[in-house]
Design a protein around this motif. Structure first.
Motif, PDB file in Angstrom:
ATOM      1  N   ILE A  74     -24.533 -39.269   8.188  1.00  0.00           N
ATOM      2  CA  ILE A  74     -23.443 -40.236   8.709  1.00  0.00           C
ATOM      3  C   ILE A  74     -23.943 -41.437   9.202  1.00  0.00           C
ATOM      4  O   ILE A  74     -24.658 -41.249  10.161  1.00  0.00           O
ATOM      5  N   PRO A  75     -23.473 -42.484   8.498  1.00  0.00           N
ATOM      6  CA  PRO A  75     -24.215 -43.593   9.178  1.00  0.00           C
ATOM      7  C   PRO A  75     -23.462 -44.046  10.380  1.00  0.00           C
ATOM      8  O   PRO A  75     -22.580 -43.438  11.027  1.00  0.00           O
ATOM      9  N   PRO A  76     -23.956 -45.211  11.115  1.00  0.00           N
ATOM     10  CA  PRO A  76     -23.414 -45.602  12.209  1.00  0.00           C
ATOM     11  C   PRO A  76     -21.804 -46.057  12.266  1.00  0.00           C
ATOM     12  O   PRO A  76     -21.264 -46.169  10.878  1.00  0.00           O
ATOM     13  N   PHE A  77     -21.276 -45.989  13.340  1.00  0.00           N
ATOM     14  CA  PHE A  77     -19.717 -46.436  13.116  1.00  0.00           C
ATOM     15  C   PHE A  77     -19.624 -48.022  13.693  1.00  0.00           C
ATOM     16  O   PHE A  77     -20.427 -48.583  14.535  1.00  0.00           O
ATOM     17  N   GLU A  78     -18.540 -48.541  13.108  1.00  0.00           N
ATOM     18  CA  GLU A  78     -18.246 -49.886  13.653  1.00  0.00           C
ATOM     19  C   GLU A  78     -16.599 -49.858  13.843  1.00  0.00           C
ATOM     20  O   GLU A  78     -15.829 -48.940  13.405  1.00  0.00           O
ATOM     21  N   GLY A  79     -16.019 -50.666  14.617  1.00  0.00           N
ATOM     22  CA  GLY A  79     -14.671 -50.938  14.618  1.00  0.00           C
ATOM     23  C   GLY A  79     -14.150 -50.099  15.705  1.00  0.00           C
ATOM     24  O   GLY A  79     -12.791 -50.109  15.887  1.00  0.00           O
ATOM     25  N   CYS A  80     -14.747 -49.421  16.560  1.00  0.00           N
ATOM     26  CA  CYS A  80     -14.371 -48.467  17.419  1.00  0.00           C
ATOM     27  C   CYS A  80     -14.132 -49.078  18.850  1.00  0.00           C
ATOM     28  O   CYS A  80     -15.036 -49.767  19.554  1.00  0.00           O
ATOM     29  N   VAL A 124      -9.364 -45.685  20.409  1.00  0.00           N
ATOM     30  CA  VAL A 124     -10.526 -46.266  19.714  1.00  0.00           C
ATOM     31  C   VAL A 124      -9.923 -47.242  18.764  1.00  0.00           C
ATOM     32  O   VAL A 124     -10.726 -47.920  17.590  1.00  0.00           O
ATOM     33  N   GLY A 125      -8.662 -47.544  18.669  1.00  0.00           N
ATOM     34  CA  GLY A 125      -8.308 -48.723  17.792  1.00  0.00           C
ATOM     35  C   GLY A 125      -7.917 -48.217  16.439  1.00  0.00           C
ATOM     36  O   GLY A 125      -8.129 -47.223  16.214  1.00  0.00           O
ATOM     37  N   PRO A 126      -7.307 -49.111  15.482  1.00  0.00           N
ATOM     38  CA  PRO A 126      -6.949 -48.616  14.118  1.00  0.00           C
ATOM     39  C   PRO A 126      -7.944 -48.480  13.126  1.00  0.00           C
ATOM     40  O   PRO A 126      -7.730 -48.150  12.094  1.00  0.00           O
ATOM     41  N   ASP A 127      -9.191 -48.955  13.637  1.00  0.00           N
ATOM     42  CA  ASP A 127     -10.232 -49.181  12.451  1.00  0.00           C
ATOM     43  C   ASP A 127     -11.506 -48.679  12.852  1.00  0.00           C
ATOM     44  O   ASP A 127     -12.502 -49.210  12.439  1.00  0.00           O
ATOM     45  N   CYS A 128     -11.513 -47.530  13.421  1.00  0.00           N
ATOM     46  CA  CYS A 128     -12.892 -46.843  13.922  1.00  0.00           C
ATOM     47  C   CYS A 128     -13.280 -46.173  12.601  1.00  0.00           C
ATOM     48  O   CYS A 128     -12.767 -45.142  12.274  1.00  0.00           O
ATOM     49  N   ARG A 129     -14.562 -46.625  12.056  1.00  0.00           N
ATOM     50  CA  ARG A 129     -14.941 -45.842  10.880  1.00  0.00           C
ATOM     51  C   ARG A 129     -16.496 -46.038  10.816  1.00  0.00           C
ATOM     52  O   ARG A 129     -17.076 -46.718  11.630  1.00  0.00           O
ATOM     53  N   THR A 130     -17.085 -45.318   9.762  1.00  0.00           N
ATOM     54  CA  THR A 130     -18.578 -45.576   9.493  1.00  0.00           C
ATOM     55  C   THR A 130     -18.749 -47.046   8.986  1.00  0.00           C
ATOM     56  O   THR A 130     -17.975 -47.593   8.213  1.00  0.00           O
ATOM     57  N   ALA A 131     -19.817 -47.602   9.245  1.00  0.00           N
ATOM     58  CA  ALA A 131     -20.011 -48.819   9.060  1.00  0.00           C
ATOM     59  C   ALA A 131     -20.426 -49.311   7.527  1.00  0.00           C
ATOM     60  O   ALA A 131     -19.962 -50.332   7.135  1.00  0.00           O
ATOM     61  N   ARG A 132     -20.636 -48.197   6.770  1.00  0.00           N
ATOM     62  CA  ARG A 132     -20.611 -48.268   5.440  1.00  0.00           C
ATOM     63  C   ARG A 132     -20.435 -46.951   4.720  1.00  0.00           C
ATOM     64  O   ARG A 132     -20.379 -45.935   5.275  1.00  0.00           O
ATOM     65  N   ASP A 185     -18.488 -48.338  19.618  1.00  0.00           N
ATOM     66  CA  ASP A 185     -19.285 -48.044  18.340  1.00  0.00           C
ATOM     67  C   ASP A 185     -20.629 -47.019  18.895  1.00  0.00           C
ATOM     68  O   ASP A 185     -20.832 -46.296  18.315  1.00  0.00           O
ATOM     69  N   PRO A 186     -21.346 -47.635  19.931  1.00  0.00           N
ATOM     70  CA  PRO A 186     -22.552 -46.999  20.100  1.00  0.00           C
ATOM     71  C   PRO A 186     -22.298 -45.410  20.534  1.00  0.00           C
ATOM     72  O   PRO A 186     -23.160 -44.560  20.462  1.00  0.00           O
ATOM     73  N   ILE A 187     -21.081 -45.104  20.988  1.00  0.00           N
ATOM     74  CA  ILE A 187     -20.988 -43.831  21.524  1.00  0.00           C
ATOM     75  C   ILE A 187     -20.789 -42.635  20.549  1.00  0.00           C
ATOM     76  O   ILE A 187     -21.410 -41.799  20.542  1.00  0.00           O
ATOM     77  N   PHE A 188     -19.870 -43.316  19.632  1.00  0.00           N
ATOM     78  CA  PHE A 188     -19.998 -42.320  18.184  1.00  0.00           C
ATOM     79  C   PHE A 188     -20.896 -42.150  17.704  1.00  0.00           C
ATOM     80  O   PHE A 188     -21.246 -41.356  16.853  1.00  0.00           O
ATOM     81  N   THR A 189     -21.663 -43.505  17.433  1.00  0.00           N
ATOM     82  CA  THR A 189     -22.914 -43.509  16.566  1.00  0.00           C
ATOM     83  C   THR A 189     -24.112 -42.333  17.121  1.00  0.00           C
ATOM     84  O   THR A 189     -24.469 -41.610  16.450  1.00  0.00           O
ATOM     85  N   SER A 190     -24.025 -42.624  18.491  1.00  0.00           N
ATOM     86  CA  SER A 190     -25.027 -41.596  19.056  1.00  0.00           C
ATOM     87  C   SER A 190     -24.453 -40.203  19.049  1.00  0.00           C
ATOM     88  O   SER A 190     -25.378 -39.344  18.824  1.00  0.00           O
ATOM     89  N   ALA A 191     -23.276 -39.883  19.064  1.00  0.00           N
ATOM     90  CA  ALA A 191     -22.828 -38.567  19.252  1.00  0.00           C
ATOM     91  C   ALA A 191     -22.436 -37.916  17.803  1.00  0.00           C
ATOM     92  O   ALA A 191     -22.825 -36.656  17.570  1.00  0.00           O
ATOM     93  N   ILE A 192     -22.443 -38.658  16.699  1.00  0.00           N
ATOM     94  CA  ILE A 192     -21.972 -38.271  15.440  1.00  0.00           C
ATOM     95  C   ILE A 192     -22.974 -38.648  14.305  1.00  0.00           C
ATOM     96  O   ILE A 192     -23.382 -37.792  13.529  1.00  0.00           O
TER      97      ILE A 192
END
Length: 513
Positions: free
Chosen positions: A455-461, A415-423, A468-475
């Motif tokens: 929990i907001p959407p994810f970015e940087g994943c 997922v890389g070093p910066d997988c996080r919530t967009a805000r 991003d869409p996978i983690f946003t959809s799942a979490i």
């Protein structure tokens, strides 16, 4: 609410004693002590991890303290300063950001010890004003202004952080010491136009270099039966005052009550002409102190049909930053604040959790909740016209969730070093209790707090593909209230003013589901 001014003036004053206020015992310095003062100073070296690499930073801690005190007597460090000299290599990062000035907020851990007992106090919010960053070849005769240091060639930059710090009382006679420990720096850089740089600052967690003698000061603590105690001064009793109780049974200490009573009487005298003058805001220096504790719990992830363990999270608390007594409405409102602390960072400990993604696929990930923005706010509202003194506490924190070490069905997912919530998102927890008898949640004694978070959407994943869409959809939650329920259990506070109390050092609680 309509209040009759004359009736309000005759109404007895009620003092809130639960929650954050119950730990206000002996916060006001005793007027009986006129001990000689000492200007204490210690020069130390700290190891600090900067983006340029590990740096050794020179730090000078100074304060004015009494040479002696009695057991239970409040000791308030004065003229506190933490002088930090940053080497040129540590400043290189800011030159690349087109930064013109650098300021700092320092938080210094100080160990208060007497005999075999000790407790850590947090000297927070020590502030260094903006200082001009040195430029190449500009070290000759450069003057950073008062409190900002001087730059001589490659001497770096000195920032001097000052501010008020909590008091401490020692319950046993002997040689008491104050010893600086970990130092956290929040550095903020601005451009020549006064705008924040990108990124706007840097948080650095420093530890004392080994092989030093870091003692700042020693204070002789005299007990009731200490034969070396000097003779009483004229008008002074030959017996020392009783030390403050470990857990105060009621209200504020007498010295604080007397001062607040006097202020209240002045306000009451004005009620007939100005009924709106009933609420009184107590000066924070009368009641403010710091404390430490732990909290642990669980957070549900509704979409993943599971719960993640949280903590135990170490928390640094500043109590009673605002204290408003309204004798007309029979309420007391107190504002405090808290920062999480994990290895010098404002975050909860990383936690590993396994969920069933989409109801069937086992997914394991390390989740880290980082605190952003100002300290988390603690607001306690107490009703004082009922015998039980009921109170409601609300804790509000701004957090960012990061994901790492993700495995799906046992297969690593990069997922890389910066997988996080967009805000950032807001976590609001509430607790309810009463002071007489103590029950439920009280800030001082701890207990359970519950609430929800969206929990907001994810970015940087993702590195090679957009995850991003996978983690946003799942979490991520769509905003429904029941999506992500959180329950945290807080341990009792270890208060800086009572380092020998039964709750010091702070202990880790058993989380409740």
């Amino acid at each position: 609410m309509t209040v009759d001014a004359r009736a309000a003036a005759r109404r007895p004053i009620h003092w809130a004693v639960g929650g954050a206020l119950v730990v206000a015992t002996a916060l006001v310095p005793s007027a009986e002590s006129a001990a000689a003062e000492q200007k204490s100073e210690v020069a130390l070296r700290y190891d600090c991890p900067f983006p340029s690499g590990p740096e050794e930073v020179d730090v000078v801690v100074s304060a004015v303290l009494p040479t002696s005190a009695r057991t239970g007597e409040e000791v308030r460090p004065g003229q506190v300063a933490v002088e930090v000299t940053l080497p040129p290599t540590a400043l290189a990062r800011f030159a690349g950001l087109d930064a013109a000035t650098l300021s700092a907020v320092a938080r210094l851990t100080v160990r208060n010890s007497v005999g075999d007992t000790s407790a850590d106090a947090s000297w927070q919010d020590l502030t260094a004003p903006p200082a001009e960053l040195p430029t190449a070849g500009a070290g000759e005769g450069a003057d950073g202004g008062e409190g900002q240091g001087e730059d001589e060639g490659d001497a770096g930059l000195t920032l001097t952080a000052t501010g008020d710090v909590p008091t401490v009382a020692f319950g046993s006679p002997g040689r008491a010491t104050l010893t600086p420990g970990a130092l956290a720096l929040a550095l903020t850089s601005l451009t020549g136009a006064g705008e924040p740089t990108t990124p706007p600052g840097l948080d650095v967690a420093c530890t004392p270099a080994p092989g030093q003698e870091p003692e700042l000061a020693a204070i002789a603590i005299r007990g009731d039966q200490d034969p070396s105690s000097p003779a009483p001064r004229p008008g002074e009793s030959d017996s020392a005052p009783e030390p403050p109780p470990a857990r105060p049974a009621e209200g504020l200490p007498p010295t604080a009550r007397e001062r607040i009573d006097a202020l209240t009487e002045k306000r009451r005298e004005a009620l007939e002409d100005d009924p709106g003058s009933c609420p009184i805001e107590i000066p924070p220096e009368w009641v403010m102190t710091t404390a430490e504790t732990y909290a642990a719990g669980y957070a549900n992830a509704a979409k993943l049909d599971g719960a993640a363990a949280l903590g135990p999270a170490f928390m640094k608390v500043v109590l009673n930053k605002r204290y408003i007594n309204d004798s007309c409405a029979s309420t007391v409102d107190v504002s405090s604040e808290v920062d999480f602390d994990y290895e010098g960072k404002r975050q909860l400990p990383p936690t590993k959790a396994t969920f069933l993604s989409y109801g069937f696929m086992p997914t394991t990930a390390t989740m880290t909740l980082e605190q952003v923005g100002p300290p988390a706010a603690i607001h306690t509202h107490t009703v004082t016209n009922t015998p039980t003194y009921p109170e409601e506490t609300t804790v509000t924190a701004r957090l960012v969730m990061r994901l790492s070490d993700v495995e799906v069905n046992g297969v690593p997912l990069d997922v890389g070093p910066d997988c996080r919530t967009a805000r950032p998102f807001e976590q609001v927890l509430k607790g309810y209790g009463q002071s007489y008898p103590p029950a439920g949640y009280l800030v001082a004694y701890g207990g359970s707090l519950t609430g929800y978070a969206h929990i907001p959407p994810f970015e940087g994943c993702g590195t090679t593909e957009d995850l991003d869409p996978i983690f946003t959809s799942a979490i991520s939650s769509p905003g429904k209230k029941a999506d992500n329920y959180t329950k945290m259990t807080q341990a009792p506070l270890c208060v800086a003013t009572n380092p020998e109390g039964p709750d010091c050092p702070p202990r880790k609680p058993e989380p409740e589901r």
